[in-house]
Design an enzyme around this catalytic site. Structure first.
Site, PDB file in Angstrom:
ATOM      1  N   PRO A   9     -11.240 -59.587 -32.152  1.00  0.00           N
ATOM      2  CG  PRO A   9     -13.059 -60.004 -33.618  1.00  0.00           C
ATOM      3  CD  PRO A   9     -12.208 -60.818 -32.393  1.00  0.00           C
ATOM      4  CG  ASN A  10     -13.025 -54.809 -34.937  1.00  0.00           C
ATOM      5  OD1 ASN A  10     -12.077 -54.447 -35.638  1.00  0.00           O
ATOM      6  ND2 ASN A  10     -14.234 -55.601 -35.144  1.00  0.00           N
ATOM      7  NE  ARG A  17     -14.911 -51.730 -31.798  1.00  0.00           N
ATOM      8  CZ  ARG A  17     -15.004 -52.988 -31.122  1.00  0.00           C
ATOM      9  NH1 ARG A  17     -14.191 -53.550 -30.310  1.00  0.00           N
ATOM     10  NH2 ARG A  17     -15.994 -53.475 -31.597  1.00  0.00           N
ATOM     11  CE1 TYR A  22     -17.112 -52.369 -26.610  1.00  0.00           C
ATOM     12  CE2 TYR A  22     -16.895 -51.070 -28.810  1.00  0.00           C
ATOM     13  CZ  TYR A  22     -17.315 -52.174 -27.966  1.00  0.00           C
ATOM     14  OH  TYR A  22     -18.129 -53.038 -28.610  1.00  0.00           O
ATOM     15  CG  ASN A  71     -13.442 -58.865 -24.902  1.00  0.00           C
ATOM     16  OD1 ASN A  71     -14.355 -59.255 -25.558  1.00  0.00           O
ATOM     17  ND2 ASN A  71     -13.424 -57.545 -24.508  1.00  0.00           N
ATOM     18  CB  ALA A  74     -17.647 -59.448 -33.057  1.00  0.00           C
ATOM     19  CD  GLU A  95     -18.474 -64.562 -22.476  1.00  0.00           C
ATOM     20  OE1 GLU A  95     -18.753 -65.782 -21.899  1.00  0.00           O
ATOM     21  OE2 GLU A  95     -18.974 -63.978 -23.183  1.00  0.00           O
ATOM     22  CG  HIS A  97     -18.206 -59.373 -22.972  1.00  0.00           C
ATOM     23  ND1 HIS A  97     -17.573 -59.653 -24.252  1.00  0.00           N
ATOM     24  CD2 HIS A  97     -18.549 -60.595 -22.470  1.00  0.00           C
ATOM     25  CE1 HIS A  97     -18.078 -60.845 -24.438  1.00  0.00           C
ATOM     26  NE2 HIS A  97     -18.421 -61.329 -23.446  1.00  0.00           N
ATOM     27  NE  ARG A 104     -22.773 -52.285 -26.981  1.00  0.00           N
ATOM     28  CZ  ARG A 104     -21.705 -52.568 -27.645  1.00  0.00           C
ATOM     29  NH1 ARG A 104     -20.857 -53.084 -27.002  1.00  0.00           N
ATOM     30  NH2 ARG A 104     -21.567 -51.897 -28.702  1.00  0.00           N
TER      31      ARG A 104
HETATM   32  C1  DQA Z   1     -17.049 -56.513 -26.529  1.00  0.00           C
HETATM   33  C2  DQA Z   1     -18.672 -56.626 -26.703  1.00  0.00           C
HETATM   34  C3  DQA Z   1     -18.964 -57.206 -28.046  1.00  0.00           C
HETATM   35  O1  DQA Z   1     -20.350 -57.472 -28.372  1.00  0.00           O
HETATM   36  C4  DQA Z   1     -18.493 -56.431 -29.247  1.00  0.00           C
HETATM   37  O2  DQA Z   1     -18.330 -57.065 -30.445  1.00  0.00           O
HETATM   38  C5  DQA Z   1     -16.901 -56.128 -28.834  1.00  0.00           C
HETATM   39  C6  DQA Z   1     -16.327 -55.815 -27.518  1.00  0.00           C
HETATM   40  C7  DQA Z   1     -16.775 -55.945 -25.168  1.00  0.00           C
HETATM   41  O3  DQA Z   1     -15.781 -56.058 -24.603  1.00  0.00           O
HETATM   42  O4  DQA Z   1     -17.610 -55.086 -24.779  1.00  0.00           O
HETATM   43  O5  DQA Z   1     -15.980 -56.311 -29.871  1.00  0.00           O
HETATM   44  O6  DQA Z   1     -16.667 -58.060 -26.228  1.00  0.00           O
END
Ligand code: DQA
Length: 142
Positions: A9-10, A17, A22, A71, A74, A95, A97, A104
């Site tokens: 998501p997002n 964003r 990011y 990825n 959240a 995985e 990120h 963080r």
């Molecule tokens: C994320 C890190 C997560 O904590 C966050 O909720 C994201 C992006 C990252 O790629 O750094 O949406 O997965």
């Protein structure tokens, strides 16, 4: 060798964003680089993005692949369902990120995925996806 890349998501909003966290690279740019490197490495890559937990579980269950890169965004910090789906398909999984989740907020330091994935790449920006592709190539080439 078929690779499934899943963006949670997002991540569709990358580029605009929280650019201080990011960066300014869009998801489209990342996907283009993933597809280019996949071609060079001889990988047959399919990319999926969803904001919905159930849709991600469905994609993990229904997309045949030899390895996956995910990825979970959240959902990393909340989703037993996605963790169980990764475990259920029993494929090598990386995985990724974009940000360093360990640097963080406290709640981001826990990954529900960590116990079922082959490895984790965190904090290297979009390069993380490209390193993950190379790792998949190596793991599958063995
Ligand atoms: C994320 C890190 C997560 O904590 C966050 O909720 C994201 C992006 C990252 O790629 O750094 O949406 O997965």
């Amino acid at each position: 060798m078929k690779i499934l890349v899943v963006h949670g998501p997002n991540l569709n909003l990358l580029g605009t964003r929280e650019p201080d966290v990011y960066g300014r690279t869009t998801l489209q740019d990342i996907n283009q680089q993933i597809m280019e490197l996949s071609g060079e490495l001889g990988l047959d890559t399919v990319i999926f993005q969803s904001n919905s937990e159930g849709a991600i579980v469905d994609a993990l269950q229904n997309t045949p692949c030899d390895a996956l890169i995910i990825n979970p965004a959240a959902y990393t910090h909340t989703s037993v369902a996605i963790r169980d789906a990764i475990a259920a398909v029993g494929r090598p999984a990386i995985e990724v990120h974009i940000s360093n989740i360990h640097k963080r907020e406290e709640f981001r330091k826990t990954s529900y995925m960590a116990g079922v994935v082959t490895g984790q790449i965190s904090g290297l920006g979009m390069e993380g996806y490209l390193l993950a592709l190379r790792a998949c190539r190596k793991i599958l080439g063995r």
